[in-house]
Design a protein around this motif. Structure first.
Motif, mmCIF file in Angstrom:
data_model
loop_
_atom_site.group_PDB
_atom_site.id
_atom_site.type_symbol
_atom_site.label_atom_id
_atom_site.label_comp_id
_atom_site.label_asym_id
_atom_site.label_seq_id
_atom_site.Cartn_x
_atom_site.Cartn_y
_atom_site.Cartn_z
ATOM 1 N N GLY A 32 0.828 -1.195 0.000
ATOM 2 C CA GLY A 32 0.000 0.000 0.000
ATOM 3 C C GLY A 32 0.863 1.245 0.000
ATOM 4 N N GLY A 33 0.185 2.388 0.065
ATOM 5 C CA GLY A 33 0.909 3.648 0.004
ATOM 6 C C GLY A 33 1.363 3.927 -1.424
ATOM 7 N N ALA A 34 2.394 4.753 -1.530
ATOM 8 C CA ALA A 34 2.883 5.162 -2.856
ATOM 9 C C ALA A 34 3.887 4.145 -3.387
ATOM 10 C CB ALA A 34 3.510 6.544 -2.752
ATOM 11 N N TRP A 35 3.502 2.882 -3.368
ATOM 12 C CA TRP A 35 4.453 1.805 -3.653
ATOM 13 C C TRP A 35 5.039 1.871 -5.064
ATOM 14 C CZ3 TRP A 35 5.884 -1.852 0.009
ATOM 15 C CH2 TRP A 35 6.758 -2.831 -0.451
ATOM 16 N N ASP A 36 4.168 1.820 -6.062
ATOM 17 C CA ASP A 36 4.668 1.793 -7.438
ATOM 18 C C ASP A 36 5.335 3.107 -7.827
ATOM 19 O OD1 ASP A 36 3.975 -0.802 -7.856
ATOM 20 O OD2 ASP A 36 2.176 -0.388 -9.032
ATOM 21 N N MET A 37 4.836 4.217 -7.297
ATOM 22 C CA MET A 37 5.477 5.501 -7.580
ATOM 23 C C MET A 37 6.902 5.509 -7.021
ATOM 24 S SD MET A 37 4.390 9.372 -6.439
ATOM 25 C CE MET A 37 4.827 9.100 -4.723
ATOM 26 N N ALA A 38 7.056 4.983 -5.796
ATOM 27 C CA ALA A 38 8.384 4.936 -5.187
ATOM 28 C C ALA A 38 9.310 4.026 -5.971
ATOM 29 C CB ALA A 38 8.273 4.466 -3.739
ATOM 30 N N ALA A 39 8.793 2.874 -6.405
ATOM 31 C CA ALA A 39 9.618 1.957 -7.191
ATOM 32 C C ALA A 39 10.065 2.606 -8.492
ATOM 33 C CB ALA A 39 8.841 0.674 -7.482
ATOM 34 N N GLY A 43 14.080 3.579 -9.484
ATOM 35 C CA GLY A 43 14.636 2.573 -10.388
ATOM 36 C C GLY A 43 14.541 1.174 -9.831
ATOM 37 N N GLY A 44 13.456 0.901 -9.103
ATOM 38 C CA GLY A 44 13.323 -0.384 -8.412
ATOM 39 C C GLY A 44 12.842 -1.486 -9.334
ATOM 40 N N GLU A 45 13.683 -1.912 -10.241
ATOM 41 C CA GLU A 45 13.301 -3.004 -11.129
ATOM 42 C C GLU A 45 13.008 -4.253 -10.297
ATOM 43 O OE1 GLU A 45 16.180 -3.703 -14.108
ATOM 44 O OE2 GLU A 45 16.251 -1.628 -14.797
ATOM 45 N N GLY A 46 11.880 -4.880 -10.576
ATOM 46 C CA GLY A 46 11.484 -6.063 -9.827
ATOM 47 C C GLY A 46 10.792 -5.745 -8.528
ATOM 48 N N ALA A 47 10.555 -4.450 -8.228
ATOM 49 C CA ALA A 47 9.958 -4.062 -6.953
ATOM 50 C C ALA A 47 8.556 -3.479 -7.105
ATOM 51 C CB ALA A 47 10.855 -3.055 -6.236
ATOM 52 N N PHE A 48 7.977 -3.518 -8.314
ATOM 53 C CA PHE A 48 6.605 -3.052 -8.464
ATOM 54 C C PHE A 48 5.648 -4.040 -7.815
ATOM 55 C CE2 PHE A 48 8.881 -0.792 -11.796
ATOM 56 C CZ PHE A 48 8.369 0.486 -11.653
ATOM 57 N N ALA A 49 4.461 -3.552 -7.448
ATOM 58 C CA ALA A 49 3.526 -4.346 -6.663
ATOM 59 C C ALA A 49 3.276 -5.725 -7.277
ATOM 60 C CB ALA A 49 2.209 -3.577 -6.501
ATOM 61 N N GLU A 50 3.000 -5.766 -8.572
ATOM 62 C CA GLU A 50 2.672 -7.042 -9.196
ATOM 63 C C GLU A 50 3.848 -8.015 -9.189
ATOM 64 O OE1 GLU A 50 3.553 -5.708 -13.837
ATOM 65 O OE2 GLU A 50 1.501 -5.998 -13.138
ATOM 66 N N GLU A 51 5.065 -7.481 -8.991
ATOM 67 C CA GLU A 51 6.264 -8.323 -9.003
ATOM 68 C C GLU A 51 6.656 -8.827 -7.617
ATOM 69 O OE1 GLU A 51 8.957 -6.544 -12.531
ATOM 70 O OE2 GLU A 51 8.358 -5.081 -11.019
ATOM 71 N N VAL A 52 6.147 -8.190 -6.564
ATOM 72 C CA VAL A 52 6.552 -8.596 -5.216
ATOM 73 C C VAL A 52 5.502 -9.432 -4.511
ATOM 74 C CG1 VAL A 52 7.966 -6.523 -5.005
ATOM 75 C CG2 VAL A 52 5.661 -6.526 -4.039
ATOM 76 N N LEU A 53 4.244 -9.328 -4.905
ATOM 77 C CA LEU A 53 3.180 -10.054 -4.210
ATOM 78 C C LEU A 53 3.416 -11.556 -4.276
ATOM 79 C CD1 LEU A 53 0.029 -8.012 -5.321
ATOM 80 C CD2 LEU A 53 1.199 -7.975 -3.104
ATOM 81 N N GLY A 54 3.311 -12.208 -3.113
ATOM 82 C CA GLY A 54 3.494 -13.650 -3.024
ATOM 83 C C GLY A 54 4.931 -14.088 -2.839
ATOM 84 N N ARG A 55 5.864 -13.152 -2.923
ATOM 85 C CA ARG A 55 7.277 -13.507 -2.782
ATOM 86 C C ARG A 55 7.758 -13.276 -1.346
ATOM 87 N NH1 ARG A 55 10.870 -10.815 -7.303
ATOM 88 N NH2 ARG A 55 12.350 -12.310 -6.400
ATOM 89 N N PRO A 56 8.740 -14.040 -0.886
ATOM 90 C CA PRO A 56 9.265 -13.826 0.466
ATOM 91 C C PRO A 56 9.927 -12.451 0.578
ATOM 92 C CG PRO A 56 9.979 -15.952 -0.414
ATOM 93 C CD PRO A 56 9.372 -15.193 -1.554
ATOM 94 N N ILE A 57 9.730 -11.799 1.703
ATOM 95 C CA ILE A 57 10.362 -10.506 1.916
ATOM 96 C C ILE A 57 11.880 -10.623 1.825
ATOM 97 C CG2 ILE A 57 10.484 -10.772 4.436
ATOM 98 C CD1 ILE A 57 9.678 -7.491 2.660
ATOM 99 N N TRP A 58 12.400 -11.808 2.155
ATOM 100 C CA TRP A 58 13.854 -12.001 2.182
ATOM 101 C C TRP A 58 14.485 -11.916 0.790
ATOM 102 C CZ3 TRP A 58 14.157 -10.923 6.826
ATOM 103 C CH2 TRP A 58 13.296 -11.465 7.777
ATOM 104 N N ALA A 59 13.672 -12.041 -0.238
ATOM 105 C CA ALA A 59 14.207 -11.880 -1.594
ATOM 106 C C ALA A 59 14.623 -10.434 -1.859
ATOM 107 C CB ALA A 59 13.169 -12.325 -2.629
ATOM 108 N N PHE A 60 14.191 -9.514 -0.994
ATOM 109 C CA PHE A 60 14.451 -8.100 -1.205
ATOM 110 C C PHE A 60 15.313 -7.504 -0.093
ATOM 111 C CE2 PHE A 60 10.363 -9.374 -2.898
ATOM 112 C CZ PHE A 60 10.491 -9.014 -4.228
ATOM 113 N N VAL A 61 15.934 -8.352 0.700
ATOM 114 C CA VAL A 61 16.778 -7.888 1.804
ATOM 115 C C VAL A 61 18.224 -8.266 1.509
ATOM 116 C CG1 VAL A 61 17.231 -8.049 4.282
ATOM 117 C CG2 VAL A 61 14.880 -8.144 3.446
#
Length: 215
Positions: A32-39, A43-61
């Motif tokens: 939620g929030g300004a997620w896609d705008m922030a991505a 330059g957050g390739e792979g960090a848009f909402a449709e790309e992160v849903l269902g994935r472990p948070i650890w993939a982005f840490v």
């Protein structure tokens, strides 16, 4: 607090909030929030909402120590029913950004993780990050200080194409979090012994722990 590409994608205005919900297995259930705008801004390739849903948070840490740090906070929030809040830095070469992360328990093992941009300013002139004997830069995920032997000191943003950066958590930031959790546990012990003042919304405030980065 953290070196998640997602939660650190703070937009350029103070007060911007990004939010994600994690299921009991720490998979991203909702954002939620300004997620896609922030991505997009970061330059957050792979960090848009449709790309992160269902994935472990650890993939982005980034960094095992950062994962261990966050995992301990997630465990505390779930097991104690408390909220943890901490400050952290997310600087770029052009901006100094102060952020606040808050982790809150929801129902059935769910967590809400919010990241808010608290302030933006010009970068302070600083030396290049020191390079460790192994040829890498060891940088704290929370305060962004870099290791210089046994010490940790503020530094400039790593240059593109420079030595690899390994994100860790410095001793001071670990100690801040541990102290905050100990203080919260003491408050919770008093609260639980007294029956908890009805267990309503006020109880959530008493169940809050806070740490901070020196920045």
């Amino acid at each position: 607090m953290m070196t998640t590409k997602m939660m650190r994608g703070a937009a350029e205005g103070a007060g911007t909030v990004l939010c994600c919900h994690l299921d009991p297995q720490d998979r991203v259930q909702a954002v939620g929030g300004a997620w896609d705008m922030a991505a997009r801004l970061n330059g957050g390739e792979g960090a848009f909402a449709e790309e992160v849903l269902g994935r472990p948070i650890w993939a982005f840490v980034s960094g095992d120590e950062t994962r261990s740090y966050l995992n301990a906070l997630f465990f505390w929030c779930r097991s104690r029913g408390g909220t943890f809040r901490t400050r952290y830095q997310y600087d770029t070469a052009a901006l100094r950004r102060r952020c606040v992360m808050e982790i809150s328990p929801l129902r059935s093992g769910l967590l809400k993780v919010e990241s808010r941009l608290a302030g933006v300013g010009p970068p302070a002139p600083r030396d290049a990050p020191p390079v460790a004997p192994g040829g890498e830069i060891r940088r704290c995920s929370i305060c962004l200080r870099a290791a210089a032997g046994e010490a940790w000191r503020p530094c400039g943003h790593p240059a593109p194409g420079g030595p690899p950066v390994r994100y860790v958590v410095c001793g001071a930031c670990r100690a801040d979090a541990a102290d905050a959790l100990r203080e919260a546990d003491m408050r919770l012990a008093v609260l639980d012994a007294g029956g908890g003042a009805g267990g309503g919304a006020g109880r959530g405030d008493d169940r809050r722990a806070g740490g901070g980065a020196g920045g």
